[in-house]
Structure formats: C-alpha cells, structure tokens
Design a protein around this motif. Structure first.
Motif, PDB file in Angstrom:
ATOM      1  N   GLN A 513       0.838  -1.191   0.000  1.00  0.00           N
ATOM      2  CA  GLN A 513       0.000   0.000   0.000  1.00  0.00           C
ATOM      3  C   GLN A 513       0.874   1.241   0.000  1.00  0.00           C
ATOM      4  OE1 GLN A 513      -2.272  -0.488   3.685  1.00  0.00           O
ATOM      5  NE2 GLN A 513      -1.007   1.078   4.667  1.00  0.00           N
ATOM      6  N   TYR A 514       0.322   2.318  -0.546  1.00  0.00           N
ATOM      7  CA  TYR A 514       1.047   3.583  -0.631  1.00  0.00           C
ATOM      8  C   TYR A 514       0.178   4.670  -0.019  1.00  0.00           C
ATOM      9  CZ  TYR A 514       3.774   7.468  -2.491  1.00  0.00           C
ATOM     10  OH  TYR A 514       4.541   8.599  -2.608  1.00  0.00           O
ATOM     11  N   GLY A 515       0.764   5.462   0.866  1.00  0.00           N
ATOM     12  CA  GLY A 515       0.044   6.553   1.497  1.00  0.00           C
ATOM     13  C   GLY A 515       0.846   7.834   1.448  1.00  0.00           C
ATOM     14  N   GLY A 516       0.155   8.939   1.268  1.00  0.00           N
ATOM     15  CA  GLY A 516       0.847  10.216   1.204  1.00  0.00           C
ATOM     16  C   GLY A 516      -0.138  11.362   1.281  1.00  0.00           C
ATOM     17  N   LYS A 517       0.308  12.506   0.771  1.00  0.00           N
ATOM     18  CA  LYS A 517      -0.497  13.714   0.837  1.00  0.00           C
ATOM     19  C   LYS A 517      -0.386  14.454  -0.483  1.00  0.00           C
ATOM     20  CE  LYS A 517      -1.421  17.558   3.987  1.00  0.00           C
ATOM     21  NZ  LYS A 517      -0.941  18.287   5.203  1.00  0.00           N
ATOM     22  N   LEU A 518      -1.513  14.805  -1.061  1.00  0.00           N
ATOM     23  CA  LEU A 518      -1.581  15.572  -2.303  1.00  0.00           C
ATOM     24  C   LEU A 518      -2.274  16.883  -1.994  1.00  0.00           C
ATOM     25  CD1 LEU A 518      -1.159  15.736  -5.358  1.00  0.00           C
ATOM     26  CD2 LEU A 518      -3.374  14.601  -5.633  1.00  0.00           C
ATOM     27  N   SER A 519      -1.489  17.950  -1.911  1.00  0.00           N
ATOM     28  CA  SER A 519      -1.996  19.220  -1.425  1.00  0.00           C
ATOM     29  C   SER A 519      -2.541  18.988  -0.015  1.00  0.00           C
ATOM     30  CB  SER A 519      -3.056  19.776  -2.371  1.00  0.00           C
ATOM     31  OG  SER A 519      -3.471  21.066  -1.932  1.00  0.00           O
ATOM     32  N   GLU A 520      -3.838  19.190   0.210  1.00  0.00           N
ATOM     33  CA  GLU A 520      -4.424  18.963   1.531  1.00  0.00           C
ATOM     34  C   GLU A 520      -5.005  17.556   1.678  1.00  0.00           C
ATOM     35  OE1 GLU A 520      -4.271  21.082   4.064  1.00  0.00           O
ATOM     36  OE2 GLU A 520      -3.073  22.373   2.772  1.00  0.00           O
ATOM     37  N   LEU A 521      -5.100  16.819   0.590  1.00  0.00           N
ATOM     38  CA  LEU A 521      -5.718  15.499   0.614  1.00  0.00           C
ATOM     39  C   LEU A 521      -4.740  14.442   1.109  1.00  0.00           C
ATOM     40  CD1 LEU A 521      -8.124  13.626  -0.163  1.00  0.00           C
ATOM     41  CD2 LEU A 521      -7.037  13.397  -2.417  1.00  0.00           C
ATOM     42  N   GLN A 522      -5.118  13.728   2.186  1.00  0.00           N
ATOM     43  CA  GLN A 522      -4.352  12.589   2.661  1.00  0.00           C
ATOM     44  C   GLN A 522      -4.971  11.310   2.097  1.00  0.00           C
ATOM     45  OE1 GLN A 522      -3.619  12.604   6.969  1.00  0.00           O
ATOM     46  NE2 GLN A 522      -4.266  14.752   7.021  1.00  0.00           N
ATOM     47  N   TYR A 523      -4.138  10.359   1.710  1.00  0.00           N
ATOM     48  CA  TYR A 523      -4.671   9.141   1.112  1.00  0.00           C
ATOM     49  C   TYR A 523      -3.799   7.944   1.469  1.00  0.00           C
ATOM     50  CZ  TYR A 523      -0.954   9.960  -2.297  1.00  0.00           C
ATOM     51  OH  TYR A 523       0.267  10.165  -2.886  1.00  0.00           O
ATOM     52  N   ASN A 557      -8.400   4.838   1.583  1.00  0.00           N
ATOM     53  CA  ASN A 557      -8.893   5.771   2.596  1.00  0.00           C
ATOM     54  C   ASN A 557      -8.462   7.177   2.223  1.00  0.00           C
ATOM     55  OD1 ASN A 557     -10.065   4.216   5.116  1.00  0.00           O
ATOM     56  ND2 ASN A 557      -8.293   3.044   4.435  1.00  0.00           N
ATOM     57  N   LEU A 558      -9.382   8.126   2.386  1.00  0.00           N
ATOM     58  CA  LEU A 558      -9.140   9.523   2.020  1.00  0.00           C
ATOM     59  C   LEU A 558      -9.560  10.431   3.166  1.00  0.00           C
ATOM     60  CD1 LEU A 558     -10.741   9.422  -1.547  1.00  0.00           C
ATOM     61  CD2 LEU A 558      -8.308   9.221  -1.014  1.00  0.00           C
ATOM     62  N   LEU A 559      -8.809  11.517   3.376  1.00  0.00           N
ATOM     63  CA  LEU A 559      -9.162  12.536   4.369  1.00  0.00           C
ATOM     64  C   LEU A 559      -8.826  13.898   3.782  1.00  0.00           C
ATOM     65  CD1 LEU A 559     -10.133  13.030   7.324  1.00  0.00           C
ATOM     66  CD2 LEU A 559      -7.718  13.149   7.954  1.00  0.00           C
ATOM     67  N   PHE A 560      -9.845  14.776   3.731  1.00  0.00           N
ATOM     68  CA  PHE A 560      -9.660  16.086   3.099  1.00  0.00           C
ATOM     69  C   PHE A 560     -10.170  17.184   4.037  1.00  0.00           C
ATOM     70  CE2 PHE A 560     -11.243  19.609   0.435  1.00  0.00           C
ATOM     71  CZ  PHE A 560     -10.045  19.967  -0.166  1.00  0.00           C
ATOM     72  N   PRO A 561      -9.274  18.024   4.598  1.00  0.00           N
ATOM     73  CA  PRO A 561      -9.709  19.167   5.411  1.00  0.00           C
ATOM     74  C   PRO A 561     -10.102  20.323   4.498  1.00  0.00           C
ATOM     75  CG  PRO A 561      -7.316  18.988   5.438  1.00  0.00           C
ATOM     76  CD  PRO A 561      -7.823  17.835   4.619  1.00  0.00           C
ATOM     77  N   TRP A 566     -12.919  21.560   9.880  1.00  0.00           N
ATOM     78  CA  TRP A 566     -13.788  20.578   9.224  1.00  0.00           C
ATOM     79  C   TRP A 566     -12.947  19.683   8.314  1.00  0.00           C
ATOM     80  CZ3 TRP A 566     -19.136  20.196   9.889  1.00  0.00           C
ATOM     81  CH2 TRP A 566     -19.739  21.244  10.590  1.00  0.00           C
ATOM     82  N   ASN A 567     -13.325  18.427   8.203  1.00  0.00           N
ATOM     83  CA  ASN A 567     -12.713  17.569   7.199  1.00  0.00           C
ATOM     84  C   ASN A 567     -13.686  16.485   6.759  1.00  0.00           C
ATOM     85  OD1 ASN A 567     -12.218  14.995   8.773  1.00  0.00           O
ATOM     86  ND2 ASN A 567     -11.017  16.426  10.020  1.00  0.00           N
ATOM     87  N   LEU A 568     -13.487  16.033   5.535  1.00  0.00           N
ATOM     88  CA  LEU A 568     -14.265  14.944   4.959  1.00  0.00           C
ATOM     89  C   LEU A 568     -13.430  13.667   4.981  1.00  0.00           C
ATOM     90  CD1 LEU A 568     -15.950  16.595   1.835  1.00  0.00           C
ATOM     91  CD2 LEU A 568     -17.130  15.715   3.857  1.00  0.00           C
ATOM     92  N   LYS A 569     -14.107  12.539   5.163  1.00  0.00           N
ATOM     93  CA  LYS A 569     -13.414  11.270   5.275  1.00  0.00           C
ATOM     94  C   LYS A 569     -14.175  10.229   4.466  1.00  0.00           C
ATOM     95  CE  LYS A 569     -11.986   8.017   8.911  1.00  0.00           C
ATOM     96  NZ  LYS A 569     -11.986   7.788  10.382  1.00  0.00           N
ATOM     97  N   GLY A 570     -13.443   9.445   3.678  1.00  0.00           N
ATOM     98  CA  GLY A 570     -14.069   8.392   2.892  1.00  0.00           C
ATOM     99  C   GLY A 570     -13.200   7.157   2.865  1.00  0.00           C
ATOM    100  N   GLY A 571     -13.827   6.006   2.639  1.00  0.00           N
ATOM    101  CA  GLY A 571     -13.043   4.780   2.617  1.00  0.00           C
ATOM    102  C   GLY A 571     -13.787   3.623   1.985  1.00  0.00           C
ATOM    103  N   TYR A 572     -13.011   2.669   1.460  1.00  0.00           N
ATOM    104  CA  TYR A 572     -13.543   1.412   0.935  1.00  0.00           C
ATOM    105  C   TYR A 572     -12.592   0.291   1.352  1.00  0.00           C
ATOM    106  CZ  TYR A 572     -14.276  -2.571  -2.103  1.00  0.00           C
ATOM    107  OH  TYR A 572     -14.466  -3.845  -2.548  1.00  0.00           O
ATOM    108  N   SER A 573     -13.167  -0.845   1.751  1.00  0.00           N
ATOM    109  CA  SER A 573     -12.351  -1.992   2.128  1.00  0.00           C
ATOM    110  C   SER A 573     -13.142  -3.263   1.878  1.00  0.00           C
ATOM    111  CB  SER A 573     -11.966  -1.898   3.614  1.00  0.00           C
ATOM    112  OG  SER A 573     -11.184  -3.016   4.008  1.00  0.00           O
ATOM    113  N   LYS A 574     -12.473  -4.273   1.327  1.00  0.00           N
ATOM    114  CA  LYS A 574     -13.087  -5.590   1.161  1.00  0.00           C
ATOM    115  C   LYS A 574     -12.582  -6.483   2.283  1.00  0.00           C
ATOM    116  CE  LYS A 574     -13.806  -9.339  -2.189  1.00  0.00           C
ATOM    117  NZ  LYS A 574     -15.260  -9.213  -2.250  1.00  0.00           N
TER     118      LYS A 574
END
Length: 829
Positions: A513-523, A557-561, A566-574
């Motif tokens: 898995q790869y995780g990082g930050k794109l501008s304000e978006l964490q993924y 998984n995504l997190l966007f302030p 305030w921040n938005l959070k989204g995710g998918y997992s099998k």
C-alpha cells in the motif's frame, strides 16, 4: 547499484502497483521537510506530536502536521526562505530548529530528532474536570478508555459498550454497526479469536485507548467483516518504575431469582513497568470472578404434519453463571540502539465458565386441528454446562530502521490451548424430584495449536510511504466428542453424536500500500492477496471437507480538510469473515433438553464490501462526527432452527445468499465549562437479508429486513474536592434475524469516584444495570419461527448490581506495552 538507480527502482515499483498516486505526488516543485521524533530516554517514537513551520520574520504559522505511529512527519510544498521549526508534545520540552530552504532544495531530511521529558512541567500540571477524548484520523477513530469510569474493575467489554458504533446484548455478544464479526488487535497485533472471549479476559484498567478501524487498509489482516478493534494497553513513560493496581469487590445482590447459589464478584489486577535506558520490562496479572444470576422464560411449539399433532413445551427456570479467569502477561523490550528493537512476550491464562439452567417443562401434545389433548408430561431438567481453557502464548518481534529511514520488522507467534468441557442434562420427575428418568452427557476435549509469521517493510518514496509485507498463519485443532445416555435406549442415529473432528487452516498473504499527501488530501491505497486452505476431517465421514480460496482485498482511505476545523473522510475496504471450528463441527451437542446444536463442515466464509463517507468537526467546546456507511455481505452465516423431534429443536449454522446494511452513525462531545462533559453516540441502520437457506437438506426462502438503532450517552461531572460522578446509558433496539427477531436491550450505569493523594489513590462505587423495578434493564427476548415451529425465550439477568473499586497509581502509565494475547485458542471456548 548507486543510490540514484535504487531510487528509480523504488519509484517504478510504486508506480506499477498503485498507478497514478505516486506519480502525482512527485510532480511537486517545492521542498519537502521530513524527520522522525523519538524520546531521548529510550529511542521510542512519539505519536501525535505537533510539528509547525514558523516564519522567521514574525513567527506566524506557515504549515503544520502531526507525527504518525512511527514518529514520522512530513511537510510538503515548502517555498524557499528562512523558517523556524517548532515541535510541541505534552510532557516534553518544546524544541525549536532553525531551517533555511534554498530554491534548489528538493528535500531536507532532519533524520532523528530527540525530545527530552519535561519532568518539572509534569509535576506542576493539575487536570480538573473530565473529558471524553476522541479523535478521528485518516484510517481510525480513537477513544480514551479512562473516560469510562463505570467500566473500571471490569473487562474490555465494559469499556467497549460506550462507543457509538458498538452494541452489546444480554449474552455479552458484541456487534459493530450491526455486524458481530470483527478482528481484534492487541497493540496492533492480530488476534484471530472469538472477540467476546478475548475481551472478557482483558482488564479494562489496563487499556489506554480503543481504536476503531471501520475501513481497514491492506496492511491489516482481511479478517473481520465489521472492521477492526485495536486495544492499546499501558506502559511506563520514562526511566524508573510505574505501577497501577486495582481491587474490586461486589456488594450483596439486590435481585433474588432463587438460584441454587449466590453470585460472587471480586477481582484484582496490576501492571508493573520498569524502564532503564535500553531495557523496558512489563508485567501484568489479573484475577476476575464475575458470577451472574438470572432466569429464562421460554415458550415453544412444534408441528408434526405427518402425525397431525402439535407439541407445546413452555419452560421456566434458572439461568446462572459461575465465571472466573486469571492470567499473567510479561514483555521484555530491548533497544540495542535507535535502529534495532527486540521484544519478547509470554502470556499464560486460564478461563472457566459454568452455566446452570435448571428448568421446569410442561410438555403437552394435542391434535393439530381439534386441539384435543393426547398426552402430557411435566418434568424438571437440570442442565449444567462447563467450559475451561488453559492458554500459553509466546511471541518474538524484531524491528530494524535503515539509514534511509526505511524499516523492516519481523514477528513470530506460537500458541497452544487445551480446551475441555461437557454438558450434563438430567431429566427428573415432578413434583417429587426423586427420580432421574434420563441422563445425557456430552464431554469433549479440543486442544488447538497454531503459529504466525509476519514480515513488513516500509520506505519513503516521493512525498509518501510505501508499505509491503508477507504473512503466514496456521492452526490445527483435534477435537474428540462423546455422547452418553442413561438408560441406554435404542437410538438409530446415535453414531453421529460421537466421534472426532479435526480441522486445519493455512493462510498466505501478501500486501502493498502507498500513502501520502496531495496538497491537503491525505490518502492510503493498497491491495492484499490471500490464499487460504481449509480442511475438516470427520471420523463419521470418509470424505474430507476441503476448501481452497484465492482472493484480492483492495482498500482506499481519504481525508480532506476543507476548513480549519472541518474535514471529509471516505473509505472502501473488502473483508472476509472466516468460519471458526465451532461453526464447522457437525457433531451435535445436547445444549438443553429442548435443543441440539451443531455446525456444518461445508460452510462458506462471508465476504463483505465496506464503503463509508463521513464528516468531522472540531469546535471550541468539543467535537462532532457523522458517517454514512454501506455493507454488502455475501454468504452471511445464520444461526437457524429446525425440528429434530417433537420436543427437540436442532440449532445449526448455514449460509444465506446475501445481506446488505446501510446506516448512519454520529457522535458528539461537548464541554459545559470545567465541570460537565456530555458525550452522545448514535447508530441507525437498515438490515436486509435474503435468499435460500439450506438446513440439513431442507430449503426455505427468507426475505427479512428492518430498521435498527442504538445510542450511548455518557456524562462526566466534576463535583469538586476530588469528587466526580459519571452516568452512562447503552440501548439497542429490536434487531431482525433470518428467522425472527432479537428484542431491545437496555443497560444504564453510574459511578461515584473520590480521589486521594493528588490522584494516586481513588475509590469508586459503581451501580450497574440500573433498573429501579420498572425499566426492564439487562434482559432480552430471542424469537425464531418457521412453518413447523415457534420458539421465544426471554433471558433475564441481575439488575442494580453494586461494586466497589479501589485504584492505586505510582507514576504514570501510558500506551503500547507489547503484552501478548491469545492468537487462536480462545475462539473455540
């Protein structure tokens, strides 16, 4: 190969695996500043420390972040100029670093930054009031266990029931968002066991935080259709000795069910941690006696369409438990230097449970059409079920950090458990109770052993981190089951009640898995591959029941302030919920006079797709979150009934075709000044199950759905002069099942606490399952029905239970003592 070529290889690997994510991250034309925070005294990483970049001109904040679980931080897109780096963490001296960023700088690696404890500051801080600590991160929700005062002296289950997504019913069964299958982690280490058994042995006093991971990433085991619960335990902070100890005693019962024995409730636990430079030693032990009295009220009928009769057998009687458990855990952690850490853990425990169900039955058989009474028999059934298990676990962990800050860790675990038990049924005449006309006993031995090996690697690539690993796990169970009837009357199918059942499970897994930050978006995005092999061998069946499965488990998984608070959070997992050996064992057990219980060796695992979208908000006096979620479940396992004989129901496990669940959960913490904190959590979902059930060759169609809701409320009140008061209420509404419904369940609790010697000593009075004679607390009715049967049973347990809990603390304990726990053995308890 030079360093440049190595970097090219690593980037190519990341691009191939996760397509565009690393590529996008590498387009940044700004400078990256990164580093790792560690404690000066022991070289351990500091999590959740605040790292800020300040202007050298006016000290205004330019950028900021927090460290992760490994102490790493990263500030991306930093323009050229002069800055001041500010690092803040409670209990440590604030550190300032002068930084100069040139136009040609692509990356500034500050490497390891040591933080020094501020002992003087810690001595001066006085915390007043109570606050429920909860945080929402990219991949998890974290709750502080210290805030649930009513759980002190109890088990982890008593702490968990306060979480908004968690519900606990009358039998202690735990569900998350309506699903009972989830994976337990102890300090991040998988525990592939029955959750109720594991958590009932873990003292609530040893828990620092509870982490709820509802859409787990690929680095975690794929097990657990509802997600993951990670229990983080305590350890010492600095060099020296830290101790926490608890004693608990129960006051006489206020509810009298005329049970055969009076309940006993007492226990104690302690945790000792000693640190000296490179060595970190932890020892934890506990004993808990937690009996429970109660009764059950049942009503059952079966229809025999061939004989044209209906048989009714209502019942009333005792349902009580004698329960105790004790165990010891030890951990030895050695840091030879900041790059090499070793950990050895040993865990030994025993758990015993005796369930008594002394019940009077009023059996009658009548004509199905005219209701003419054909025969009648009243009798007394004395039912005694015992279970005990002895568990021994050993684990060894090693972690190495390379010069480029990449890490490699290895973990090995072995467990052996000896499980034995029996169920004794005596049918006795009424009203004299002087003759046993039938006795049935089901003794068994069921030893289990298993092991696990895990290898993980992580490396920084671009602005993010690539994590990869391999895992192998295996377990073997060798069960022997017997069946004895007195007097020995002819029974045509008696051979299927005796025999052996051996099961073996092997699982190989690879993930990246790869995780990082794109501008304000964490993924974080990743993929896990698992190959699982299962075999069940029965003495009564010449055919081996074999199942091989190969599956991919993606996650994101995504997190966007989008505002400051305030921040938005989204995710998918099998996910997958594998079958335990109890569900696979087809040898029937005479659970009660009226009930046989058996499994199916050909059961299929459950697969679930989890999707969630949430919003989090922090405000001046608290925080709020709300999450919309969806689950689609393939092959949902159902516990169903069918008619074995006119007065006996057969309870067994089978797969339905599919189920879906859609829901909304919310939680809010509000501080009303320094004296009152209010926490509210709620969960509302619609559950629907459909398809065809195959019950011992007989098929039926189900299509059942309904709305279910639950809520938790918790208040902490500072009464002044070291007095505090807490009230919490847990409620679950009625819930649909494949063949019926489970009724609502209510559990109100309160506790009053007095602290002494600046918090080193405390005494609390707990009032559990408040009923006051009219609330119907701590009881639940289970109802199932089919074309030829109907059964409903109300389980009523003790209310208005009072406990005294004494707590002692010497120095501070904090999180992440790597004390081992049972890996596979307790799921069959």
């Amino acid at each position: 190969m030079n360093s440049r070529n190595k970097l090219v290889v690593r980037l190519t690997y990341a691009v191939c695996f996760l397509t565009a994510l690393p590529v996008i991250s590498l387009k940044s034309q700004h400078t990256i500043i990164k580093g790792t925070l560690i404690e000066k005294s022991n070289n351990l990483p500091l999590e959740y420390a605040s790292v800020a970049l300040l202007s050298n001109l006016d000290s205004s904040v330019i950028a900021g972040t927090t460290t992760n679980a490994k102490g790493d931080f990263l500030l991306a897109k930093v323009d050229s100029g002069d800055y001041i780096g500010q690092i803040v963490f409670l209990g440590f001296k604030t550190k300032y670093i002068q930084l100069s960023v040139s136009k040609n700088s692509k990356e500034i690696d500050l490497a390891y930054i040591t933080m020094e404890s501020s002992t003087d500051l810690l001595k001066e801080i006085t915390v007043t009031g109570n606050r429920i600590n909860s945080t929402n991160k990219l991949d998890k929700q974290t709750y502080s266990a210290d805030q649930f005062e009513a759980s002190k002296g109890g088990s982890a289950i008593d702490a968990l029931k306060n979480l908004p997504s968690v519900a606990v019913n009358s039998a202690g069964e735990i569900s998350i968002r309506g699903s009972t299958g989830f994976l337990i982690l102890i300090n991040g280490k998988p525990v592939v066991t029955d959750a109720q058994t594991i958590l009932s042995q873990l003292p609530a006093n040893t828990i620092e935080n509870i982490e709820l991971i509802t859409a787990p990433s690929s680095k975690y085991d794929a097990d657990g259709k509802a997600g993951i619960l990670n229990i983080v335990t305590r350890q010492g902070v600095d060099n020296g000795l830290a101790i926490i100890a608890n004693l608990q005693g129960g006051l006489p019962s206020t509810t009298d069910f005329n049970n055969l024995e009076k309940p006993s409730r007492f226990g104690g636990d302690f945790t000792i941690n000693f640190k000296q430079n490179k060595w970190d030693l932890s020892l934890s032990a506990n004993y808990l006696r937690n009996d429970g009295n109660g009764r059950r009220e049942g009503d059952v009928f079966t229809k025999n369409f061939i004989n044209h009769t209906i048989t009714r057998f209502p019942s009333l009687g005792e349902r009580s438990f004698d329960r105790y458990s004790y165990g010891a855990r030890t951990s030895i952690n050695y840091s030879s230097n900041k790059n090499n850490v070793f950990n050895l853990g040993i865990f030994a425990s025993k758990k015993y449970q005796q369930r008594r169900a002394d019940i009077e039955y009023a059996n009658s058989t009548s004509d199905l059409t005219t209701n003419t009474l054909l025969r009648q028999l009243n009798y007394f059934n004395s039912n005694l079920q015992t279970k005990e298990g002895e568990f021994l676990v050993g684990s060894l962990d090693y972690a190495h950090t390379f010069h480029d800050k990449s890490t490699l860790s290895a973990s090995a675990l072995y467990e052996h458990a000896n499980l034995i038990g029996s169920t004794l049924n005596k049918n006795i005449n009424l009203p004299d109770k002087n003759m046993v006309f039938q006795q049935v006993i089901n003794p068994y031995t069921n030893p289990i052993s298993g092991y696990r090996f895990k290898l993980d690697h992580s490396i920084s690539i671009g602005t993010g981190k690539l994590e990869s690993g391999y895992q192998f796990r295996s377990d073997h169970q060798d069960g022997k089951f017997d069946y004895e009837v007195t007097p020995n009357v002819p029974q045509s199918d008696i051979s299927k009640f005796r025999g052996t059942a051996k099961s073996t499970n092997h699982i190989n897994a690879l993930y990246s898995q790869y995780g990082g930050k794109l501008s304000e978006l964490q993924y974080v995005a990743g993929l896990r591959y698992e190959y699982a092999s299962r075999e069940v061998i029965l003495s009564s069946d010449t055919n081996h029941h074999h199942l091989d499965q190969s599956n991919l488990f993606p996650s994101i998984n995504l997190l966007f302030p989008f505002k400051e608070t305030w921040n938005l959070k989204g995710g998918y997992s099998k996910r997958v919920q594998r079958n335990n050996n109890f569900e696979l064992n087809p040898i029937p057990e005479r659970e009660h006079s009226e009930t046989l219980e058996q499994g199916d060796p050909d059961l299929l695992p459950q697969y679930v797709d989890l999707v969630e979208l949430g919003i989090n908000h922090d405000f001046d006096k608290g925080s709020f979150f709300s999450t919309l979620y969806f689950q689609h479940i393939k092959n949902p396992i159902q516990r169903v009934n069918n008619v074995y004989a006119d007065s006996i129901l057969n309870r067994l496990f089978t797969n339905a075709y599919s189920a879906r669940l859609i829901g909304l959960e919310m939680g809010s913490t509000t501080n009303f000044g320094r004296w009152l904190t209010l926490y509210l959590g709620a969960n509302l979902y619609n559950y629907k199950i459909s398809g065809r059930l195959n019950v011992l060759g007989e098929t039926s169609t189900i299509n059942n759905s309904n709305w279910v809701y639950s809520f938790n409320a918790n208040t902490n009140t500072d009464l002044g002069k070291d007095w505090s008061w807490q009230v919490n209420v847990n409620y679950v509404s009625a819930r649909p099942t494949a063949q019926g419904e489970d009724s609502r369940f209510l559990s109100p609790n309160t506790s009053l606490k007095k602290s002494f010697l600046e918090g080193k000593l405390s005494l609390s009075l707990q009032w559990q399952n408040i009923n006051l004679g009219f609330m119907n607390a701590n009881q639940q009715r289970i109802t199932t029905y089919g074309t030829d049967f109907y059964t409903t049973t109300n389980y009523i347990y003790e209310t208005d239970v009072f406990l005294l809990n004494f707590n002692f603390k010497l120095n501070k304990l904090t999180s992440k003592a790597k004390l081992p726990n049972s890996e596979i053995g307790e799921k069959e308890f």
